[in-house]
Design an enzyme around this catalytic site. Structure first.
Site, short mmCIF file in Angstrom:
data_model
loop_
_atom_site.label_atom_id
_atom_site.label_comp_id
_atom_site.label_asym_id
_atom_site.label_seq_id
_atom_site.Cartn_x
_atom_site.Cartn_y
_atom_site.Cartn_z
N CYS A 2 0.41 -1.02 -0.19
CA CYS A 2 0.23 0.00 0.16
C CYS A 2 0.93 1.33 0.00
CB CYS A 2 -1.37 0.00 1.21
SG CYS A 2 -1.55 -1.24 1.58
N ARG A 27 2.35 1.05 -5.69
CA ARG A 27 2.30 0.03 -4.79
C ARG A 27 0.99 -1.22 -4.89
NH1 ARG A 27 6.87 1.61 -1.15
NH2 ARG A 27 5.61 0.51 0.35
N TRP A 75 -3.65 -2.04 -1.42
CA TRP A 75 -3.33 -3.17 -1.61
C TRP A 75 -3.80 -4.01 -0.72
CZ3 TRP A 75 -1.67 -8.13 -1.01
CH2 TRP A 75 -1.83 -9.75 -1.81
N ASN A 99 0.28 0.30 6.62
CA ASN A 99 0.35 -0.46 4.89
C ASN A 99 1.39 -1.77 6.12
OD1 ASN A 99 1.35 -1.99 2.67
ND2 ASN A 99 3.56 -0.88 3.35
N GLY A 100 0.79 -3.40 5.61
CA GLY A 100 1.70 -4.24 6.48
C GLY A 100 -0.10 -4.70 6.74
N GLU A 481 10.41 -16.66 -16.88
CA GLU A 481 9.91 -15.08 -16.88
C GLU A 481 9.11 -15.32 -17.77
OE1 GLU A 481 10.14 -12.44 -14.88
OE2 GLU A 481 10.57 -11.10 -16.01
N LYS A 485 5.25 -12.69 -16.96
CA LYS A 485 5.68 -11.67 -17.17
C LYS A 485 3.90 -11.53 -18.62
CE LYS A 485 7.55 -9.30 -16.69
NZ LYS A 485 8.45 -9.75 -14.74
N GLU A 488 0.93 -12.75 -16.06
CA GLU A 488 0.86 -11.44 -14.73
C GLU A 488 0.65 -10.48 -15.55
OE1 GLU A 488 3.46 -9.62 -12.44
OE2 GLU A 488 5.38 -9.97 -14.28
N HIS A 504 7.19 -35.75 -20.38
CA HIS A 504 6.75 -35.75 -18.68
C HIS A 504 5.94 -36.20 -18.36
CE1 HIS A 504 11.06 -37.75 -18.74
NE2 HIS A 504 11.77 -36.53 -19.14
N LYS A 604 3.70 -3.68 -6.39
CA LYS A 604 4.10 -3.38 -7.62
C LYS A 604 5.80 -4.08 -6.09
CE LYS A 604 8.40 -2.77 -9.79
NZ LYS A 604 8.55 -3.31 -11.28
C1 AGP Z 1 7.69 -8.93 -11.28
O1 AGP Z 1 7.47 -8.88 -12.84
C2 AGP Z 1 6.71 -9.53 -10.96
N1 AGP Z 1 5.83 -7.87 -10.54
C3 AGP Z 1 6.86 -9.34 -9.53
O2 AGP Z 1 7.36 -10.98 -9.31
C4 AGP Z 1 8.55 -9.39 -9.32
O3 AGP Z 1 9.84 -9.89 -9.60
C5 AGP Z 1 8.14 -9.71 -7.44
O4 AGP Z 1 7.58 -9.14 -6.98
C6 AGP Z 1 9.94 -9.48 -6.65
O5 AGP Z 1 9.74 -7.35 -6.11
P1 AGP Z 1 10.92 -7.77 -5.95
O6 AGP Z 1 12.26 -7.57 -6.60
O7 AGP Z 1 10.33 -5.96 -4.82
O8 AGP Z 1 11.78 -8.09 -4.30
#
Ligand code: AGP
Length: 609
Positions: A2, A27, A75, A99-100, A481, A485, A488, A504, A604
């Protein structure tokens, strides 16, 4: 997860709070709200579910007055994203943004209800306001009531509190979630991160774990957990505020994909220096890898896939054993650690709760704790023995792109340094690799000038329900990755698999409705990848081959789609092949019309566990 902002200002707080929340929206963005102390001393607030624009619209018709205020982008952790559950939460004389996660909020609620304090929302945050309000009702002054509230909380928090009748006073506290104080001219600010405070001030201090602070327009008093007055270092920010300007691109993600050549150049150059016989690598000079038995790499999400690539590099080039794990598993697995090992934590934000917890597990158990981060003032950075900055510049798009390639660059430089320490890398090879690295940004730049073939592929992918990414060796983490990408930001289900693993089980998924993206530069594993490709073509998969000219020509394709890549040193292919997987995800999401920069359910920086 947040975003928090607070201001004790000379002007109306509402527009300034909203402007700052725009810079925090990455965030968390499922609801937002602001509160201010009005001229009559009462607290008023406006909240809205959905994006920040909803709150802005509300403020047009229902302006909020007051020069002392707090704001929040949410969030959701407890309670659906609704206006009722949006912060700030006001109870009695107190208004709180948080936040938390307050882990004991249920117990606190039960205690409070016996004294007649009834919760009206589904959130843990409201409980903070209820506890504090009860202390005030019992006769405590706001600061003492707030301090006593902290002692009742278990869990993680960054908190800002406003009190009725006090328009020159904000109470702030942090435990497990970041919070920074900003210094203005007869104004004071509070924010979850420096980016939010940038337009207001370049002079900030980060609260340390368990600190709390009392802000007035005259300044701030910071106290440690025992209530002792402490001073925290002042940081002068020099980040470009262009970070929050798309500079003509359609999305921050698109902009940050195209920033990679420049970001990589900066990342690479920052760890090269002139030596007697030409340029040499200047990284982790204090660590002699000759005496290191194991490298441990821990991260989350995309940062973890960077670690996965590094595992292949370090084991193959530096001949050192590598253990990788996702932080949320590592921290509870509690693995035995050797004292002659180094633990490296990779995190763009430097605030990922699981990665921070994993780092704390390693304290005192390994020779050195190293963090590879984009934010050197972050919690993970501050708790490391050594910080390696990736110099990617602020990354606003929730999907990580330039941070990933810059993490890879720094991890490769660490690998080569380790190989040199172990005499596994000749001077000649070192010189050649440094040259390749210095030329890499321009290779990426040239590639980004002609990416139309990816748009055509993305258009076809945008109607698929399931998509597979396949890769071998260094391309296996890239397949993982690529799948992350894509899912998400486009919300299409995608999986990354080691090509050799398909037979497999997962090959049962293949039919003519399943696109299979095969990452296969013409390297030592190319032939094996081609066999796997034929296996899926035989089952009518829609194959997209990502390879170089030779790889495409030798593949014997019959009408399948291809994405041609420049031919580069196989060692560097992960940094280059990151581009097509990012662009495939980007254009597919654009065709699908999803929110590329702020995908649903995401944030983020995942600062909760
Ligand atoms: C990446 O596209 C994602 N948004 C997410 O997996 C991110 O890489 C992960 O949350 C780690 O974040 P950080 O690098 O700030 O620790």
């Amino acid at each position: 997860m947040c975003g928090i902002i607070g201001i004790l200002g000379k002007h109306e707080a509402a527009p300034i709070l909203v402007e700052a929340l725009k810079r925090l929206e990455y965030r968390g963005y499922d609801s937002s709200g602001i509160a201010a102390v009005k001229s009559d001393g009462s607290i008023d607030r406006r909240r809205a579910v959905g994006k920040l624009a909803e709150l802005q619209d509300k403020l047009v018709f229902e302006p909020l007055e007051g020069k002392a205020g707090i704001g929040h982008t949410r969030w959701a952790t407890h309670g659906e994203p609704t206006e009722k559950n949006a912060h700030p939460h006001s109870v009695g004389h107190v208004s709180v943004v948080h936040n938390g996660i307050i882990e004991n909020f249920i117990d606190l609620r039960q205690e409070l209800s016996m004294d007649g304090y009834k919760s009206r929302t589904d959130t843990d945050t409201e409980t903070i306001a209820m506890v504090c309000s009860k202390f005030i009702d019992e006769g405590y002054e706001p600061i003492d009531a707030a301090r006593k509230t902290l002692s009742k909380l278990n869990g993680s928090y960054a908190i800002a509190m406003l009190f009725e009748g006090h328009e020159n006073f904000i109470f702030a506290a942090r435990s497990g979630s970041p919070l920074a104080v900003g210094y203005g001219k007869n104004e004071m600010y509070l924010g979850s991160d420096a980016l939010a405070l940038m337009p207001l001030t370049n002079k900030i201090s980060y609260l340390e774990e368990e600190d709390h602070a009392v802000l007035t327009r005259e300044g701030v008093k910071i106290y440690d957990q025992k209530g002792n007055f402490v001073s925290r270092s002042v940081t002068y920010l020099n980040q470009s505020i262009n970070a929050h300007d798309k500079l003509g691109f359609n999305h921050f993600m698109e902009k940050e994909i195209h920033e990679q050549p420049k970001a990589l150049e900066k990342a690479i150059k920052s760890y090269l220096c002139d030596g007697e016989t030409g340029q040499k690598i200047n990284i982790l000079e204090e660590v002699n890898f000759q005496n290191i038995s194991k490298v441990i790499l821990v991260a989350c999400g995309t940062a973890y896939y960077a670690c996965h690539v590094a595992k292949y590099w370090i084991e193959k080039i530096a001949k050192i054993q590598v253990e990788i794990d996702i932080a949320s598993e590592f921290r509870y697995r509690k693995p035995p650690l050797a004292r002659d090992s180094v633990a490296i934590f990779v995190s763009q934000s430097g605030e990922t709760a699981d990665t921070l917890a994993a780092l704390r597990y390693c304290h005192g158990k390994v020779l050195k704790i190293i963090s590879i981060v984009n934010v050197t003032t972050s919690s993970i950075a501050r708790e490391s023995d050594q910080i390696l900055e990736i110099h990617a510049g602020p990354e606003i798009g929730v999907a990580s792109t330039k941070a990933f390639t810059c993490q890879l660059a720094v991890l490769l430089l660490v690998t080569i340094k380790a190989a040199c320490d172990k005499s596994e890398y000749s001077e000649k090879r070192l010189k050649a690799t440094i040259n390749e690295l210095k030329n890499l940004p321009s290779s990426l730049g040239r590639y980004l000038e002609n990416i139309n073939s990816i748009k055509d592929v993305a258009y076809k992918l945008s109607t698929a329900d399931d998509i597979l990414f396949l890769g071998r060796g260094l391309m296996y983490p890239l397949a993982l990755e690529g799948a992350l990408k894509l899912k998400e930001i486009s919300y299409i289900h995608a999986e990354g698999y080691a090509s050799g693993e398909l037979k497999h089980g997962p090959i049962a998924l293949i039919d003519d409705t399943v696109p299979v993206i095969i990452l296969a530069p013409s390297d030592e594993l190319y032939e094996k990848s081609m066999s796997n490709m034929q296996e899926v073509i035989a089952r009518k998969a829609n194959v997209i081959l990502v390879s170089d000219k030779d790889g495409i020509q030798s593949a014997g394709l019959n009408g399948q789609d291809t994405i041609e890549m420049p031919c580069i040193d196989p060692l560097l292919t992960p940094l280059l092949y990151a581009l097509p997987v990012q662009l495939i995800a980007y254009f597919t999401a654009v065709y699908k019309g999803t929110d590329v920069d702020q995908p649903r359910n995401l944030a983020k920086s995942v600062t909760v566990e």
